[in-house]
Design a protein around this motif. Sequence first.
Motif: not given
Length: 123
Positions: A112-121
């Motif tokens: 849940x701390x991965x940037x892919x959860x919140x960034x358009x990746x």
Amino acid sequence: MLKDTKLSVEAIEHGTVIDRIPAGLGLTILRQFKLLRYGEAVTVGFNLPSQTRGKKDIIKIKNVVFTAQDANRLALFAPEAVVNLIKNYVVVKKLHLTLPETICEVFRCPNSNCATHYEPVKS
């Protein structure tokens, strides 16, 4: 003798039918591939009789036509499924699935701390 012509799942005039889904995986595919996002009618049949497998699931999406690339993403969950393209209530093309080299935007990183959860990746 009267021939039984009753369909278990209503026919669609135009769209896509995902057939031969292993029994019990229809809901997983519906959710995983966000098949409700199209805003069109979706019919799902669970544990329907299958001549080759005993039971199967089926998904019908009205007015949505899958490309071969769309269809092949399903191979991750149901490699033996067949995607039928429907026009005027007739199957005009059958897409047999092949697993692509890469599949994008199907899974999310479980962290849940991965940037892919919140960034358009793309995942």
